[in-house]
Every structure is written in structure tokens, then in C-alpha cells.
Write a protein that holds these residues in place. Structure first.
Motif, short mmCIF file in Angstrom:
data_model
loop_
_atom_site.label_atom_id
_atom_site.label_comp_id
_atom_site.label_asym_id
_atom_site.label_seq_id
_atom_site.Cartn_x
_atom_site.Cartn_y
_atom_site.Cartn_z
N VAL A 180 -7.53 122.39 82.95
CA VAL A 180 -7.20 123.77 83.38
C VAL A 180 -5.67 123.91 83.66
CG1 VAL A 180 -7.53 124.94 85.59
CG2 VAL A 180 -9.27 123.65 84.97
N GLU A 181 -5.26 125.05 83.47
CA GLU A 181 -3.53 125.24 83.16
C GLU A 181 -3.39 125.72 84.77
OE1 GLU A 181 -3.00 127.95 80.24
OE2 GLU A 181 -3.72 126.73 78.62
N SER A 182 -3.96 126.49 85.43
CA SER A 182 -3.60 126.77 86.75
C SER A 182 -4.79 126.76 87.68
CB SER A 182 -3.15 128.26 86.76
OG SER A 182 -4.17 129.05 86.48
N ILE A 183 -4.20 126.68 89.05
CA ILE A 183 -5.33 126.65 90.12
C ILE A 183 -4.93 127.41 91.19
CG2 ILE A 183 -4.49 124.66 91.11
CD1 ILE A 183 -7.51 123.61 91.75
N LEU A 237 -7.20 118.97 92.42
CA LEU A 237 -6.27 118.91 91.48
C LEU A 237 -6.35 118.02 90.43
CD1 LEU A 237 -2.99 118.91 93.78
CD2 LEU A 237 -3.62 120.71 92.02
N LYS A 238 -7.13 116.98 90.71
CA LYS A 238 -7.62 115.84 89.72
C LYS A 238 -8.62 116.60 88.89
CE LYS A 238 -9.47 111.16 89.37
NZ LYS A 238 -10.17 110.12 90.12
N ILE A 239 -9.80 117.08 89.27
CA ILE A 239 -10.82 117.93 88.65
C ILE A 239 -10.18 118.95 87.74
CG2 ILE A 239 -12.87 119.04 88.71
CD1 ILE A 239 -13.45 117.62 91.45
N ALA A 240 -9.50 119.52 88.15
CA ALA A 240 -8.77 120.57 87.47
C ALA A 240 -8.04 119.99 86.12
CB ALA A 240 -7.76 121.39 88.09
N ASP A 241 -7.19 118.93 86.59
CA ASP A 241 -6.50 118.06 85.32
C ASP A 241 -7.43 117.61 84.31
OD1 ASP A 241 -3.83 119.14 85.63
OD2 ASP A 241 -3.52 117.15 86.85
N GLU A 242 -8.62 116.84 84.85
CA GLU A 242 -9.55 116.27 84.17
C GLU A 242 -10.15 117.38 83.09
OE1 GLU A 242 -11.89 114.56 86.97
OE2 GLU A 242 -10.69 112.76 87.05
N ASN A 243 -10.25 118.48 83.62
CA ASN A 243 -10.93 119.66 82.62
C ASN A 243 -9.73 120.69 82.11
OD1 ASN A 243 -14.03 119.64 83.20
ND2 ASN A 243 -12.94 119.19 84.88
N ASP A 257 -12.14 130.81 84.60
CA ASP A 257 -12.99 130.03 83.74
C ASP A 257 -13.90 129.02 84.60
OD1 ASP A 257 -12.17 131.41 81.72
OD2 ASP A 257 -10.60 129.89 81.25
N PHE A 258 -13.16 128.52 85.90
CA PHE A 258 -13.87 127.55 86.69
C PHE A 258 -13.56 127.78 88.00
CE2 PHE A 258 -12.40 125.19 82.92
CZ PHE A 258 -13.38 124.58 82.35
#
Length: 101
Positions: A43-46, A35-41, A5-6
């Protein structure tokens, strides 16, 4: 086709000559920021590749140590539940990550 998705793009440090503390700080920042950007959006996994290794010449073992330490510290300090996948292309990296994890 990349099934996601991202895409969070980061550019790690280029090591020319001796590895320095500054290189390590920059690499750590790549992981923390993603990690911060993923959490702010929400996101469940990276998935992370071996940032800065290869043509950027960051030593593989030290890069893996920094990535694993940074992810563990981030998750502990933030309580993040994000699933982290370390995606490797070389057998050497797979062995290093297996050892560290």
C-alpha cells in the motif's frame, strides 16, 4: 463512497477512568499493526483517524503524540516509504497535529 483499494480496520483501547500505560501500548500497537499490514500489501498511502478518541475517551493530545511518534519510529526502523495522512474531524485535533508535525 470511500475511494480506496483497502480498508484496514483496527479497534483502539477504551479508556474508562485513568489513562494507563497499557492503554498507550494498545494504541501504539494499533498504528504499528496497520502500518505493517499496509506495507505487507504494498500500500502506498494510509490514512488514520484519531483512533480511540471521542467515545473511547483516549485523551486527544496523548493519542496524537502516540500516533505521530509511532509512525515516525516505524518509518525510521523499517525504511518504509508509505505516505501517512492523519485525518481529523475536530479543530482541536487539527491544531494538535499541526503542532506535533
Amino acid at each position: 463512497m470511500l475511494q480506496c483499494d483497502f480498508v484496514i480496520h483496527t479497534v483502539g483501547p477504551i479508556v474508562q477512568g485513568k489513562l494507563t500505560t497499557r492503554h498507550e501500548e494498545l494504541l501504539r500497537s494499533c498504528y504499528e499493526t496497520c502500518l505493517k499490514i499496509a506495507d505487507e500489501n504494498n500500500v502506498e498511502s494510509i490514512a488514520f483517524c484519531c483512533i480511540s478518541t471521542g467515545v473511547f475517551m483516549f485523551p486527544n493530545r496523548r493519542a496524537a503524540e502516540i500516533s505521530v511518534q509511532t509512525v515516525k519510529k516505524y518509518k525510521q526502523s523499517t525504511g518504509s516509504q508509505i505516505k501517512v495522512i492523519f485525518n481529523v474531524f475536530k479543530d482541536l485535533d487539527r491544531e494538535i497535529y499541526k503542532e506535533l508535525l
